[in-house]
Structures are given as C-alpha cells and as structure tokens.
Write an enzyme that holds these catalytic residues in place. Structure first.
Site, mmCIF file in Angstrom:
data_model
loop_
_atom_site.group_PDB
_atom_site.id
_atom_site.type_symbol
_atom_site.label_atom_id
_atom_site.label_comp_id
_atom_site.label_asym_id
_atom_site.label_seq_id
_atom_site.Cartn_x
_atom_site.Cartn_y
_atom_site.Cartn_z
ATOM 1 C CG ASP A 18 42.847 39.963 30.099
ATOM 2 O OD1 ASP A 18 43.617 40.192 31.065
ATOM 3 O OD2 ASP A 18 41.609 39.992 30.228
ATOM 4 C CG ASP A 53 45.866 42.186 32.250
ATOM 5 O OD1 ASP A 53 45.927 40.971 32.421
ATOM 6 O OD2 ASP A 53 44.795 42.829 32.313
ATOM 7 C CD GLU A 84 38.151 37.724 38.486
ATOM 8 O OE1 GLU A 84 38.691 38.640 37.848
ATOM 9 O OE2 GLU A 84 38.164 36.521 38.098
ATOM 10 C CG PHE A 85 36.329 39.979 33.629
ATOM 11 C CD1 PHE A 85 35.223 40.176 32.814
ATOM 12 C CD2 PHE A 85 37.560 39.769 33.024
ATOM 13 C CE1 PHE A 85 35.335 40.183 31.427
ATOM 14 C CE2 PHE A 85 37.688 39.774 31.644
ATOM 15 C CZ PHE A 85 36.575 39.984 30.838
ATOM 16 C CG ASN A 86 40.706 37.447 34.924
ATOM 17 O OD1 ASN A 86 40.402 38.116 33.933
ATOM 18 N ND2 ASN A 86 41.698 37.781 35.726
ATOM 19 C CG HIS A 103 41.867 43.573 40.144
ATOM 20 N ND1 HIS A 103 41.112 43.346 41.267
ATOM 21 C CD2 HIS A 103 41.206 44.542 39.442
ATOM 22 C CE1 HIS A 103 40.044 44.115 41.252
ATOM 23 N NE2 HIS A 103 40.078 44.854 40.156
HETATM 24 C C1 BDR Z 1 40.383 41.060 36.540
HETATM 25 O O1 BDR Z 1 39.509 41.288 35.456
HETATM 26 C C2 BDR Z 1 40.123 42.104 34.495
HETATM 27 O O2 BDR Z 1 39.244 43.063 34.039
HETATM 28 C C3 BDR Z 1 41.353 42.678 35.146
HETATM 29 O O3 BDR Z 1 42.397 42.868 34.195
HETATM 30 C C4 BDR Z 1 41.720 41.632 36.160
HETATM 31 O O4 BDR Z 1 42.516 40.624 35.592
HETATM 32 C C5 BDR Z 1 39.757 41.656 37.785
HETATM 33 O O5 BDR Z 1 38.534 41.043 38.055
HETATM 34 CA CA CA Z 2 43.622 40.930 33.462
#
Ligand code: BDR
Ligand code: CA
Length: 310
Positions: A10, A15, A164-166, A237
C-alpha cells in the site's frame, strides 16, 4: 538461484522503499506487485505503484489493484503519516502503463498456482487481498514458497496502544490469514523499530546521487523529526519484510502462536503472540542485525542509484 517475490503493498513511504529493494536486489526476481487500500486510498496506492514501476524502470512487472477497503469495517488510513498522496513530498511523473485489470486476489492465485513452491509472497499493507485470495483459493497457502508480512507486534502497537497499523486496518482479514494452513513470518514492530533510518544512515544515503535526492531520502525522512527526544529516525518497516526473504541470516525469528483480536473495545487488531506454545502458526522476528541490514539495503540502493544516473 534468485528469490521470486510477489509484493502486496500500500505505497506508502516504506512500501516504496521496500519496492525499491525488491526491484534492485539481483537475487530477487519481482514477479508482480499488488495494491491494497491502506496508508492511503487504493487509487493512490495503485497510482504510486504504477509511477514507481516506470520511474524505477521495471515496466514488465505486472501491477494489479485489489481491495479498496477492509473486509467488514470502514476504511481508516494513515495519510497523516505518509502524506495525502502516500509518498510524502515525492512527486513522480504520471505513469503511461496501466494495471493488469485482474483483481489482485486473482492475480495472486494465478501467479502462485503457475509455479507452486517457488514464489515468496510478501505483504506490507493491510491483509485484505491475501484474505480474499485465501477465501477464493485456500490452496495458495500450499503454493506459496513462504509468506512474510510486515505487521503486528508482541509488545505494543502504533495505530493504537495494542495494535499495529496493518493489522488494525483490517483485523478480520488478518485473522483469516493467520488461521490459514501456512506458517506466517511476522515482521512486526518489535523488529522494524530496530531499523531506523537515522542521521548516519541518511548521510550515507545522500551520497547516492539523483535517486537519493529525488526518492530515497525524501521517503526516508518525510516525518523525520530530529527535535524529538530519543528520536532516531523513521523506521523502514516494510523494507524489513522484503529483506527477510533475501537475507534471513540478518534476523532472529522464533516460532509462536499468533492470534488476532477482532472484538476488543481497546484491543481490536492486536496480535496476541505466545512464544510458549505447542501449536505455533508463525515465525515471529525478534532481533535484527542492524549494521548488516543497512549494509545490505544501502548496497542494493547504491546499485539502483548507479544505474539510475547512468
Ligand atoms: C506499517 O503501517 C504502514 O503505515 C507502513 O507502511 C507499514 O506497512 C507500519 O506499522
Ligand atoms: Ca505498508
């Protein structure tokens, strides 16, 4: 023998840096890029992938767009981190070439089916496309040579205290993915927060010429804030997940059972990690050889940068 990687992403600052690594490492054959809505809307993550493909000159690698939003929830982005377009301050020329027209999930299924056991699937965004692919064709869990994600944590989150975001962006998809019949390698925050593009790293990257000036350094410093106490630069990351496939020797990872919290009022999207399990479903990365990691990443970036300015 090169590693064949299919990258579901994404883009996204990190990325884009992961894409650069996958494209630039001569030991990696990038066989496809699939996009998902996450950091920014799908139309932007897809536009960014298409622009990066042409700017970095890998026009023959197919790009397929996938899910615009999570399986069941409202979409929640991270534009406050990655900028409204997704690539921070970087503006790339419009792409001339288009997406395949095939949904990312179908592209993943078809690509893995063609050469079972050969393609390493890497996901650096919310896991929506992978979950859809698994629901349409559970056998992809057998066909993938390995499956590595950037996501989760066994201590604390970044989207919320717990998540965590993903994983937080689509917990229901993450649950399908972790419950599938494969071993997920989880490159979570505990690992990726060891990979900071700190001042010394940025100083070295700045030596790489126009590719560094136009792309690498702006991506790696967009939210760099040297005035914050204890701030040691942006963590790259997603780069860690691609690096794991090509250079697992740089990582320590341990078997664990990972379950996804989908219901908690304060904990939705949490990865509940049990290292003391007798039923592991994952390998969870714990320690990075930081110097070795940067030596590897910088050498690949230097190679692409040299070709870029030739
Ligand atoms: C993840 O969340 C996204 O904002 C970054 O691209 C990475 O994949 C880090 O928590
Ligand atoms: Ca990402």
């Amino acid at each position: 023998m090169p590693y064949s990687i299919l990258l579901d992403c994404d883009p996204g600052l990190d990325d884009a840096l992961a894409l650069l690594l996958a494209h630039g490492d001569p030991n990696i054959e990038l066989v496809g890029v699939t996009t998902v809505g996450g950091n920014v809307k799908l139309e932007n993550t897809t536009r960014n992938a298409l622009q990066l493909r042409e700017y970095l000159k890998f026009p023959d690698v197919p790009v397929s767009a996938g899910a615009a939003g999570p399986l069941v929830r409202e979409a929640r982005d991270a534009a406050h981190v990655h900028g409204s377009g997704g690539l921070g301050s970087v503006v790339l020329p419009d792409a001339q070439l288009a997406v395949t027209g095939q949904h990312a999930a179908d592209f993943i299924i078809e690509t893995l089916k063609k050469t079972p056991g050969k393609i390493h699937l890497v996901a650096t965004g919310p896991l929506t496309n992978i979950a859809i692919a698994l629901e349409r064709e559970p056998a992809i869990a057998r066909w993938a040579a390995s499956f590595t994600i950037m996501g989760g944590s066994y201590t604390r989150g970044n989207a919320t205290v717990a998540a965590e975001f993903n994983i937080w962006a689509d917990p229901e998809a993450a649950k399908i993915v972790f419950d599938a019949d494969w071993r997920v390698t989880m490159i979570g925050l505990d690992l990726t927060l060891q990979a900071h593009a700190n001042g010394a790293v940025i100083d070295r990257l700045k030596q790489l010429g126009s590719l560094a000036d136009e792309l690498i350094v702006p991506l790696a410093t967009f939210y760099f804030n040297p005035t914050m106490p204890d701030w040691d630069g942006q963590a790259v990351h997603d780069v860690c997940a691609v690096a794991y496939v090509a250079r697992p020797d740089l990582f320590l990872a341990q078997p664990a059972r990972v379950d996804i919290e989908t219901r908690g009022e304060f904990t939705a999207g949490m990865t509940v990690v049990d290292f003391d399990t007798s039923t592991p479903n994952s390998l969870v990365a714990t320690k990075l050889d930081v110097d070795g990691f940067w030596a590897y990443v910088e050498s690949v970036y230097a190679r692409v940068a040299a070709e870029h300015s030739a």
